[in-house]
Write a protein that holds these residues in place. Structure first.
Motif, PDB file in Angstrom:
ATOM      1  N   ARG A  44       0.823  -1.213   0.000  1.00  0.00           N
ATOM      2  CA  ARG A  44       0.000   0.000   0.000  1.00  0.00           C
ATOM      3  C   ARG A  44       0.856   1.260   0.000  1.00  0.00           C
ATOM      4  N   TYR A  48      -4.009   3.357  -0.767  1.00  0.00           N
ATOM      5  CA  TYR A  48      -4.065   2.744  -2.099  1.00  0.00           C
ATOM      6  C   TYR A  48      -3.268   1.443  -2.132  1.00  0.00           C
ATOM      7  N   ALA A  65      -3.671   1.166  -9.169  1.00  0.00           N
ATOM      8  CA  ALA A  65      -3.945   1.017  -7.739  1.00  0.00           C
ATOM      9  C   ALA A  65      -5.428   1.207  -7.476  1.00  0.00           C
ATOM     10  N   GLU A  66      -5.839   0.758  -6.294  1.00  0.00           N
ATOM     11  CA  GLU A  66      -7.237   0.892  -5.872  1.00  0.00           C
ATOM     12  C   GLU A  66      -7.292   1.502  -4.482  1.00  0.00           C
ATOM     13  N   HIS A  67      -8.161   2.498  -4.309  1.00  0.00           N
ATOM     14  CA  HIS A  67      -8.409   3.036  -2.978  1.00  0.00           C
ATOM     15  C   HIS A  67      -9.152   1.968  -2.189  1.00  0.00           C
ATOM     16  N   THR A  68      -8.573   1.520  -1.077  1.00  0.00           N
ATOM     17  CA  THR A  68      -9.106   0.349  -0.381  1.00  0.00           C
ATOM     18  C   THR A  68     -10.440   0.612   0.305  1.00  0.00           C
ATOM     19  N   VAL A 125      -1.015  10.657  -7.023  1.00  0.00           N
ATOM     20  CA  VAL A 125      -2.167   9.855  -7.429  1.00  0.00           C
ATOM     21  C   VAL A 125      -2.934  10.630  -8.495  1.00  0.00           C
TER      22      VAL A 125
END
Length: 337
Positions: A44, A48, A65-68, A125
């Motif tokens: 992370r 992210y 990436a992914e925002h958790t 980002v």
């Protein structure tokens, strides 16, 4: 920054959702090569999670990436490990992020956030521009005239917004334009402010110092970049002319294949290769004006170029039986997010 792979598309039902509409990890397909395995994947950066390495160059790496918490997919650009110990590299990277974040336009990729990892290596980002570069699209051949007009107008408008913010981009090229699918439309998005420069720097601003070397991508450089003369908005207008030429022909306006010295000499002294007979005559005139060796002979600004392109587009549509909105008294306004 030249990346090995800079694009991604999501495949599978619902582009990231299972048939029962539950969230799943997207399968990523980078156009041109598969996403690269990397030891940071699964880790992370702030909130992210890094899912795939989309590409890397000498200056930076770009991750999917992914925002958790929010579930939003983003791209994260991080300073290359080899530069992590160089304070000047950190400063330039932060500067790039600040410039990109300060300019809002529907055809410029948005920057959302900035941070550093546990080792102090900075990242920012940004909006995930999922699609392919204009350069990769042009490998399959030139664009149709209507799409060339649409793409050229919004990109010139985006560049005008950059100039309004007080910067010159200096690296406008087909590799730095993402073609993003939005429903039935392809939306061009300009990326990469790595070598952007202030148009009117204060005396104590680093941008006020001569660089003393050629900076940019040679095949899209204006003559004044090669000769190290003063640059301004018209330097980007030249690059837009190269870009429009490329959209019309799927090739570059000046011969390549020789030495860098030969390529530089061609840009500074030789006329561009003739456009094909089928090219729209008004668009042909605009391209030749943009590629004038003397900046004084080019459109005076990106805004000026936008107006010329809109007029040429209106004439093009009128000849084909359409009545453009501009002829109905409705002018097209500056695009906004």
């Amino acid at each position: 920054m030249q990346l090995r792979a800079v694009t991604a598309t999501f495949t599978g039902p619902g582009a990231g959702y299972d048939d029962d509409n539950t969230r799943t990890r997207p399968r990523v397909v980078a156009r041109g090569c598969a996403p690269t395995r990397h030891d940071k994947l699964g880790t992370r950066l702030g909130p992210y999670e890094l899912l795939a390495l989309l590409g890397e160059g000498g200056m930076a790496q770009v991750f999917l990436a992914e925002h958790t918490i929010m579930g939003r997919m983003v791209a994260i650009k991080q300073l290359a490990p080899a530069l992590a110990s160089l304070p000047d590299a950190h400063a330039l990277f932060l500067r790039e992020a600040r410039i990109a974040a300060s300019i809002r336009h529907a055809n410029i990729v948005d920057v959302y956030d900035f941070g550093c990892d546990l080792d102090g290596r900075p990242y920012y980002v940004m909006e995930l521009a999922a699609g392919e570069t204009l350069a990769r699209r042009l490998v399959r051949g030139p664009l149709l005239a209507a799409q060339t007009f649409d793409t050229a107008i919004v990109l010139a408008d985006a560049v005008a917004q950059i100039h309004d913010a007080g910067y010159v981009h200096r690296d406008i090229k087909s590799e730095n334009v993402m073609m993003v699918r939005d429903g039935r439309r392809l939306v061009p998005k300009l990326i990469d402010f790595g070598i952007a420069r202030r148009l009117h720097p204060e005396p104590d601003d680093p941008d006020a110092r001569p660089e003393g070397q050629v900076v940019g991508t040679l095949r899209t450089m204006a003559p004044e970049q090669i000769t190290l003369d003063e640059i301004d908005e018209r330097t980007d207008v030249w690059a837009l002319g190269v870009l429009i030429y490329e959209m019309i022909t799927a090739r570059l306006p000046f011969d390549e294949g020789g030495t860098s010295r030969d390529d530089m000499l061609a840009i500074v002294t030789e006329p561009p290769r003739p456009l094909p007979p089928h090219a729209d005559p008004n668009l042909r005139e605009i391209v030749l004006a943009c590629l004038c060796k003397d900046p004084a002979g080019r459109p005076a600004s990106a805004d000026d170029l936008v107006e010329r392109l809109r007029e040429a587009q209106a004439a093009y549509l009128y000849r084909r039986g359409f009545v453009p909105r501009t002829l109905k008294g409705v002018s097209l306004s500056r695009a906004t997010p």
